[in-house]
Design an enzyme around this catalytic site. Structure first.
Site, PDB file in Angstrom:
ATOM      1  N   SER A  36      11.475   7.152  -3.516  1.00 14.08           N
ATOM      2  CA  SER A  36      11.323   8.592  -3.794  1.00 14.08           C
ATOM      3  C   SER A  36      12.561   9.352  -3.330  1.00 14.08           C
ATOM      4  O   SER A  36      12.957   9.260  -2.165  1.00 14.08           O
ATOM      5  CB  SER A  36      10.117   9.148  -3.037  1.00 14.08           C
ATOM      6  OG  SER A  36       8.934   8.814  -3.697  1.00 14.08           O
ATOM      7  N   HIS A  67      11.472  10.424  -8.965  1.00 17.56           N
ATOM      8  CA  HIS A  67      11.664   9.120  -9.611  1.00 17.56           C
ATOM      9  C   HIS A  67      12.075   9.363 -11.052  1.00 17.56           C
ATOM     10  O   HIS A  67      11.457  10.174 -11.739  1.00 17.56           O
ATOM     11  CB  HIS A  67      10.376   8.290  -9.611  1.00 17.56           C
ATOM     12  CG  HIS A  67      10.016   7.750  -8.263  1.00 17.56           C
ATOM     13  ND1 HIS A  67      10.286   6.460  -7.875  1.00 17.56           N
ATOM     14  CD2 HIS A  67       9.416   8.339  -7.216  1.00 17.56           C
ATOM     15  CE1 HIS A  67       9.870   6.275  -6.636  1.00 17.56           C
ATOM     16  NE2 HIS A  67       9.332   7.406  -6.212  1.00 17.56           N
ATOM     17  N   HIS A  92       3.730   3.266  -9.209  1.00 21.08           N
ATOM     18  CA  HIS A  92       2.786   3.126  -8.097  1.00 21.08           C
ATOM     19  C   HIS A  92       1.378   3.001  -8.672  1.00 21.08           C
ATOM     20  O   HIS A  92       1.058   3.671  -9.663  1.00 21.08           O
ATOM     21  CB  HIS A  92       2.801   4.373  -7.195  1.00 21.08           C
ATOM     22  CG  HIS A  92       4.164   4.793  -6.725  1.00 21.08           C
ATOM     23  ND1 HIS A  92       5.025   5.522  -7.518  1.00 21.08           N
ATOM     24  CD2 HIS A  92       4.792   4.612  -5.551  1.00 21.08           C
ATOM     25  CE1 HIS A  92       6.149   5.757  -6.831  1.00 21.08           C
ATOM     26  NE2 HIS A  92       6.036   5.220  -5.651  1.00 21.08           N
ATOM     27  N   TYR A  94      -1.231   4.431  -7.677  1.00 17.16           N
ATOM     28  CA  TYR A  94      -1.940   5.723  -7.699  1.00 17.16           C
ATOM     29  C   TYR A  94      -1.632   6.552  -8.947  1.00 17.16           C
ATOM     30  O   TYR A  94      -2.348   7.500  -9.257  1.00 17.16           O
ATOM     31  CB  TYR A  94      -1.658   6.545  -6.425  1.00 17.16           C
ATOM     32  CG  TYR A  94      -0.216   7.014  -6.241  1.00 17.16           C
ATOM     33  CD1 TYR A  94       0.324   8.033  -7.023  1.00 17.16           C
ATOM     34  CD2 TYR A  94       0.593   6.420  -5.294  1.00 17.16           C
ATOM     35  CE1 TYR A  94       1.647   8.441  -6.860  1.00 17.16           C
ATOM     36  CE2 TYR A  94       1.908   6.823  -5.114  1.00 17.16           C
ATOM     37  CZ  TYR A  94       2.428   7.837  -5.905  1.00 17.16           C
ATOM     38  OH  TYR A  94       3.732   8.230  -5.748  1.00 17.16           O
ATOM     39  N   GLU A  95      -0.550   6.181  -9.677  1.00 20.10           N
ATOM     40  CA  GLU A  95      -0.256   6.888 -10.933  1.00 20.10           C
ATOM     41  C   GLU A  95      -1.202   6.427 -12.040  1.00 20.10           C
ATOM     42  O   GLU A  95      -1.167   6.957 -13.154  1.00 20.10           O
ATOM     43  CB  GLU A  95       1.180   6.607 -11.375  1.00 20.10           C
ATOM     44  CG  GLU A  95       2.245   7.141 -10.443  1.00 20.10           C
ATOM     45  CD  GLU A  95       3.631   6.647 -10.843  1.00 20.10           C
ATOM     46  OE1 GLU A  95       4.197   7.181 -11.812  1.00 20.10           O
ATOM     47  OE2 GLU A  95       4.143   5.718 -10.195  1.00 20.10           O
ATOM     48  N   ALA A 122      10.663   5.760   0.626  1.00 25.35           N
ATOM     49  CA  ALA A 122      10.472   6.851   1.584  1.00 25.35           C
ATOM     50  C   ALA A 122       9.135   6.558   2.245  1.00 25.35           C
ATOM     51  O   ALA A 122       8.174   6.188   1.563  1.00 25.35           O
ATOM     52  CB  ALA A 122      10.409   8.174   0.836  1.00 25.35           C
ATOM     53  N   MET A 226       3.270   3.995   0.002  1.00 21.46           N
ATOM     54  CA  MET A 226       2.365   3.666  -1.116  1.00 21.46           C
ATOM     55  C   MET A 226       3.024   2.748  -2.153  1.00 21.46           C
ATOM     56  O   MET A 226       2.634   2.754  -3.316  1.00 21.46           O
ATOM     57  CB  MET A 226       1.911   4.964  -1.790  1.00 21.46           C
ATOM     58  CG  MET A 226       1.363   6.006  -0.827  1.00 21.46           C
ATOM     59  SD  MET A 226       1.124   7.589  -1.634  1.00 21.46           S
ATOM     60  CE  MET A 226       0.958   8.683  -0.203  1.00 21.46           C
ATOM     61  N   SER A 227       4.057   2.001  -1.721  1.00 24.35           N
ATOM     62  CA  SER A 227       4.790   1.180  -2.704  1.00 24.35           C
ATOM     63  C   SER A 227       5.265  -0.109  -2.047  1.00 24.35           C
ATOM     64  O   SER A 227       4.726  -0.556  -1.042  1.00 24.35           O
ATOM     65  CB  SER A 227       5.997   1.972  -3.215  1.00 24.35           C
ATOM     66  OG  SER A 227       6.972   2.116  -2.194  1.00 24.35           O
ATOM     67  N   ASN A 250       9.134  11.446   7.297  1.00 26.05           N
ATOM     68  CA  ASN A 250       8.205  12.342   8.020  1.00 26.05           C
ATOM     69  C   ASN A 250       7.484  11.534   9.080  1.00 26.05           C
ATOM     70  O   ASN A 250       7.444  10.312   9.008  1.00 26.05           O
ATOM     71  CB  ASN A 250       7.165  12.932   7.041  1.00 26.05           C
ATOM     72  CG  ASN A 250       6.385  11.846   6.329  1.00 26.05           C
ATOM     73  OD1 ASN A 250       6.858  11.237   5.361  1.00 26.05           O
ATOM     74  ND2 ASN A 250       5.194  11.572   6.819  1.00 26.05           N
ATOM     75  N   HIS A 284       5.194  16.116  -0.150  1.00 25.63           N
ATOM     76  CA  HIS A 284       6.170  15.327  -0.910  1.00 25.63           C
ATOM     77  C   HIS A 284       7.517  16.064  -0.960  1.00 25.63           C
ATOM     78  O   HIS A 284       8.575  15.425  -1.030  1.00 25.63           O
ATOM     79  CB  HIS A 284       5.632  15.045  -2.311  1.00 25.63           C
ATOM     80  CG  HIS A 284       6.439  14.034  -3.083  1.00 25.63           C
ATOM     81  ND1 HIS A 284       6.705  12.756  -2.618  1.00 25.63           N
ATOM     82  CD2 HIS A 284       7.074  14.115  -4.288  1.00 25.63           C
ATOM     83  CE1 HIS A 284       7.443  12.104  -3.502  1.00 25.63           C
ATOM     84  NE2 HIS A 284       7.687  12.914  -4.522  1.00 25.63           N
TER      85      HIS A 284
HETATM   86  O1  LIG Z   1       7.475   4.564  -1.779  1.00 20.40           O
HETATM   87  P1  LIG Z   1       8.223   5.569  -2.552  1.00 20.40           P
HETATM   88  O2  LIG Z   1       8.194   5.332  -4.022  1.00 20.40           O
HETATM   89  O3  LIG Z   1       9.645   5.730  -2.039  1.00 20.40           O
HETATM   90  O4  LIG Z   1       7.497   6.987  -2.352  1.00 20.40           O
HETATM   91  C1  LIG Z   1       6.779   7.408  -1.212  1.00 20.40           C
HETATM   92  O5  LIG Z   1       6.732   8.810  -1.304  1.00 20.40           O
HETATM   93  C2  LIG Z   1       5.556   9.222  -2.048  1.00 20.40           C
HETATM   94  C3  LIG Z   1       4.758  10.177  -1.202  1.00 20.40           C
HETATM   95  O6  LIG Z   1       5.520  11.245  -0.756  1.00 20.40           O
HETATM   96  C4  LIG Z   1       4.755   7.943  -2.303  1.00 20.40           C
HETATM   97  O7  LIG Z   1       4.988   7.468  -3.598  1.00 20.40           O
HETATM   98  C5  LIG Z   1       5.301   7.021  -1.259  1.00 20.40           C
HETATM   99  O8  LIG Z   1       5.102   5.654  -1.561  1.00 20.40           O
HETATM  100  N1  LIG Z   2       1.162   6.833   2.889  1.00 24.58           N
HETATM  101  C1  LIG Z   2       2.262   7.535   3.119  1.00 24.58           C
HETATM  102  N2  LIG Z   2       3.281   7.474   2.254  1.00 24.58           N
HETATM  103  C2  LIG Z   2       4.375   8.195   2.527  1.00 24.58           C
HETATM  104  N3  LIG Z   2       5.524   8.300   1.855  1.00 24.58           N
HETATM  105  C3  LIG Z   2       6.325   9.145   2.526  1.00 24.58           C
HETATM  106  N4  LIG Z   2       5.697   9.594   3.623  1.00 24.58           N
HETATM  107  C4  LIG Z   2       4.484   9.012   3.629  1.00 24.58           C
HETATM  108  C5  LIG Z   2       3.380   9.064   4.543  1.00 24.58           C
HETATM  109  O1  LIG Z   2       3.380   9.763   5.552  1.00 24.58           O
HETATM  110  N5  LIG Z   2       2.296   8.308   4.215  1.00 24.58           N
END
Ligand SMILES: O=P(O)(O)O[C@H]1O[C@H](CO)[C@@H](O)[C@H]1O
Ligand SMILES: Nc1nc2[nH]cnc2c(=O)[nH]1
Length: 319
Positions: A36, A67, A92, A94-95, A122, A226-227, A250, A284
Site C-alpha cells: 500500500s 495500489h 487482497h 477482503y476485496e 504496509a 492483511m496481505s 502505524n 488508511h
Molecule cells: O498489505 P498492504 O497491501 O501493503 O496494505 C495494508 O494496508 C491496508 C490497510 O491500510 C491493507 O490492505 C493492509 O494489508
Molecule cells: N490489520 C492491519 N493491517 C494494517 N495495514 C496497515 N496497518 C495495519 C494495521 O494496523 N492492521
C-alpha cells in the site's frame, strides 16, 4: 499425473505477457510486490514496459487506494543489469478476491522465471519497540486465516513436483535477509530504522480491536497486515526465494488500560472533573502517508538489495 488445470492457464497467461515485452525483459530474474502506497518502488527501473492487469488474462484489478493495477518490467541495479518485474498493486481477500486469484500473479511471475521475490507491505506495529517508519525484515509469520482453513495451497498441488505438505519453517531466506542490512550499510540508512520480526496475517478489512491486538502480540507477532502471507506461500510452493519488508505505518491501538465509562459517570455524578482520554484510531490515509514519507528510502533500499543479489544467491536463496 495430469497437470492441474491452473498450470495450463498460467502457461497461456505467461505467453500473453511475453507477447507484450521486448526480448530482454521476457525472463525477469527478480519479482517485487509493492505494498500500500509503495508503487514508487519501481521508479528506479530503466527501460520500463508497463503491462496493465486488464491486458493480462487471469489477473483481477486492485480496488484499494494506494495500489495500481499493472506489471512493470524493466532493469534495475547500478553494478548489474537485472531484469525485474514489479506488481504495482496486489489483490487482497477482503476485496472479494478468492485466494487463488490473490496468488495467481505470484504463480505467473514464478512461471516467467523469477528466482527471488521481494514482497513489501504496509503494516501495523504490535511490538511497542517498533516505531512508525521502521522497516521490519520479516523472519516468520502467523497465518491466522491459514490455520483456520483459508490456505491458498488448499486443493490440487500446483504441479506434479510440488510437495503435498510444503515445509515453511524456512520460508524467509536468510541469504536475502542479510542483503537488507548490507544494503542499509552501503546506503548509510540508520541501523535504528530496521527491525526483524514476525508478521501476522489477518483477513481484514477491519483493523484490530485492542483485544485482537493484544492477542496477536501475545501469540508472538510484531506486525499485522492483511496481505503477503498467501503470496509467500505461493512463492515458496514454486521454489522462489522470499524476502519480505514490512513498513510500520502505524501502531496498533493497544491501550494498557480500558477507559472505564462506569468510573467516569460515577465521578461526574459526584461533581468531579473528568479528563477524557483521546481515542486513537488507525486510518488508511495515515498508512498511505507513511508510505509516501518512506517511499524514497524503500525505493533505494530495494534497488540496492537487487544490485547485491549475486547469481549464486539467486540460485540458492534458501540457504
Ligand atoms: O498489505 P498492504 O497491501 O501493503 O496494505 C495494508 O494496508 C491496508 C490497510 O491500510 C491493507 O490492505 C493492509 O494489508
Ligand atoms: N490489520 C492491519 N493491517 C494494517 N495495514 C496497515 N496497518 C495495519 C494495521 O494496523 N492492521
Amino acid at each position: 499425473m495430469a497437470p492441474a488445470p491452473i498450470f495450463e492457464t498460467i502457461a497461456s497467461t505467461v505467453e500473453a505477457i511475453r507477447s507484450q515485452l521486448p526480448d530482454g525483459l521476457k525472463n525477469p530474474r527478480v519479482g517485487i510486490v509493492c505494498g500500500s502506497g509503495l508503487s514508487g518502488l519501481a521508479a528506479s527501473m530503466k527501460e520500463v514496459v508497463e503491462v496493465a492487469y486488464d491486458n493480462v488474462p487471469g489477473f483481477a484489478k486492485s480496488t484499494v487506494p494506494g495500489h495500481r493495477s499493472s506489471l512493470a518490467f524493466g532493469f534495475m541495479g547500478d553494478n548489474q543489469r537485472v531484469p525485474v518485474v514489479a506488481m504495482l498493486g496486489r489483490f487482497h481477500p477482503y476485496e472479494g478476491h478468492s485466494l487463488s486469484t490473490v496468488v495467481y500473479p505470484i504463480r505467473v511471475l514464478a512461471a516467467l522465471g523469477i528466482k527471488d521475490i521481494i514482497i513489501t507491505n504496509a503494516a501495523g506495529a504490535l511490538n511497542p519497540e517498533i516505531k512508525v517508519g521502521t522497516v521490519v525484515v520479516v523472519r516468520d509469520h502467523l497465518a491466522l486465516p491459514g490455520l483456520a482453513g483459508m490456505n491458498p495451497l488448499l486443493g490440487p498441488t500446483f504441479s506434479s513436483t510440488t510437495p503435498r505438505f510444503l515445509p515453511v519453517s524456512d520460508a524467509y531466506s536468510p541469504a536475502l535477509r542479510r542483503l537488507v542490512f548490507l544494503a542499509a550499510n552501503e546506503l548509510s540508512i540508520p541501523w535504528s530504522d530496521f527491525a526483524e520480526g514476525t508478521y501476522a496475517w489477518v483477513s481484514g478489512p477491519t483493523y484490530e480491536t485492542p483485544a485482537e491486538g493484544r492477542f496477536l502480540r501475545a501469540a508472538g507477532a510484531d506486525m499485522v497486515g492483511m496481505s503477503t502471507v498467501p503470496e509467500v506461500l505461493a512463492a515458496r510452493e514454486a521454489g522462489v526465494g522470499v524476502l519480505v519488508l514490512s513498513l510500520a505505518t502505524n501502531m496498533v491501538v493497544i491501550p494498557e488500560k480500558y477507559r472505564s465509562i462506569k468510573e467516569e459517570v460515577e465521578a461526574e455524578l459526584l461533581g468531579k472533573k473528568v479528563e477524557l482520554p483521546v481515542e486513537e484510531v488507525v486510518s488508511h490515509e495515515e498508512v498511505l502517508l507513511i508510505g509516501r514519507q518512506k517511499g524514497e528510502m524503500m525505493k533505494s533500499l530495494v534497488e540496492k538489495i537487487i544490485d547485491l543479489i549475486p547469481a549464486s544467491v539467486r540460485d540458492e536463496s534458501q540457504k
